[in-house]
Write a protein that holds these residues in place. Sequence first.
Motif, PDB file in Angstrom:
ATOM      1  N   GLY A 265       0.819  -1.211   0.000  1.00  0.00           N
ATOM      2  CA  GLY A 265       0.000   0.000   0.000  1.00  0.00           C
ATOM      3  C   GLY A 265       0.849   1.256   0.000  1.00  0.00           C
ATOM      4  O   GLY A 265       2.075   1.202   0.080  1.00  0.00           O
ATOM      5  N   GLN A 266       0.188   2.398  -0.083  1.00  0.00           N
ATOM      6  CA  GLN A 266       0.883   3.679  -0.112  1.00  0.00           C
ATOM      7  C   GLN A 266       0.335   4.569   0.990  1.00  0.00           C
ATOM      8  O   GLN A 266      -0.865   4.614   1.222  1.00  0.00           O
ATOM      9  N   VAL A 267       1.242   5.273   1.682  1.00  0.00           N
ATOM     10  CA  VAL A 267       0.845   6.185   2.758  1.00  0.00           C
ATOM     11  C   VAL A 267       1.256   7.607   2.399  1.00  0.00           C
ATOM     12  O   VAL A 267       2.189   7.822   1.630  1.00  0.00           O
ATOM     13  N   GLU A 268       0.537   8.580   2.977  1.00  0.00           N
ATOM     14  CA  GLU A 268       0.880   9.991   2.842  1.00  0.00           C
ATOM     15  C   GLU A 268       1.517  10.444   4.145  1.00  0.00           C
ATOM     16  O   GLU A 268       1.033  10.107   5.230  1.00  0.00           O
ATOM     17  N   LEU A 269       2.580  11.213   4.045  1.00  0.00           N
ATOM     18  CA  LEU A 269       3.321  11.700   5.207  1.00  0.00           C
ATOM     19  C   LEU A 269       3.312  13.227   5.206  1.00  0.00           C
ATOM     20  O   LEU A 269       3.531  13.845   4.161  1.00  0.00           O
ATOM     21  N   TRP A 270       3.058  13.828   6.373  1.00  0.00           N
ATOM     22  CA  TRP A 270       3.050  15.280   6.524  1.00  0.00           C
ATOM     23  C   TRP A 270       3.902  15.661   7.728  1.00  0.00           C
ATOM     24  O   TRP A 270       3.797  15.032   8.789  1.00  0.00           O
ATOM     25  N   VAL A 271       4.730  16.685   7.594  1.00  0.00           N
ATOM     26  CA  VAL A 271       5.483  17.232   8.727  1.00  0.00           C
ATOM     27  C   VAL A 271       5.445  18.752   8.661  1.00  0.00           C
ATOM     28  O   VAL A 271       5.349  19.335   7.586  1.00  0.00           O
ATOM     29  N   ASP A 272       5.528  19.386   9.833  1.00  0.00           N
ATOM     30  CA  ASP A 272       5.565  20.848   9.873  1.00  0.00           C
ATOM     31  C   ASP A 272       6.661  21.348  10.806  1.00  0.00           C
ATOM     32  O   ASP A 272       6.597  22.439  11.328  1.00  0.00           O
TER      33      ASP A 272
END
Length: 193
Positions: free
Chosen positions: A53-60
């Motif tokens: 599967g594919q995941v989305e990653l977010w960082v701030d």
Amino acid sequence: MRSIPLTFCAAAAAALIAVPAPAALASPAAPAGDGDRRTGTVSITPSTIAPGGQVELWVDVCGKGRRAKGNSDAFTSVAHFRPADDKGLFAEARIRSDAEPRSYDVWVTCEDSNGKATGTLTVIHHNRPSPAAPVKAGGGGTATLAERSAEAQGPGTRHAVIGLVLAAVAAVAVAAVAVALRTSRRRRGPAGS
């Protein structure tokens, strides 16, 4: 006459209840300190996924940094982050097809600053159900997979914000009813006159 200021006060109170919600739900990030070192959490969507599967990653946490790299023992390769509007940095990562079912650490390092972020994702193996009599009409065995996936994720930030907005609307409605009742009592006058 006094009912109008009361209505505005009720609306302002409801707005104050709803406004702090996004700030409280935001991922924690330490303020910039010595050497501009920041730490935070990687937002991973979905947090539970099957191999391949594919995941989305977010960082701030990268501040003004425009690049970061993310890695995990579950990923097929290093995830390269890019700017994404006002939400920080974004990347996509593919899960190894041979990943074992367990929790995996995810770590992100900012390239233009000292920012770092960590998170966890869980790899699960779906046991594909074989059709058995009676088969659910229209979905077959796949219908149970979709139900389990939705149950595993549970309510998220979107549901919390919707709940807070509905609570604010309810508060304004209650205040409006109270004002209407008070106004109608004043118009009727005292009992017995």
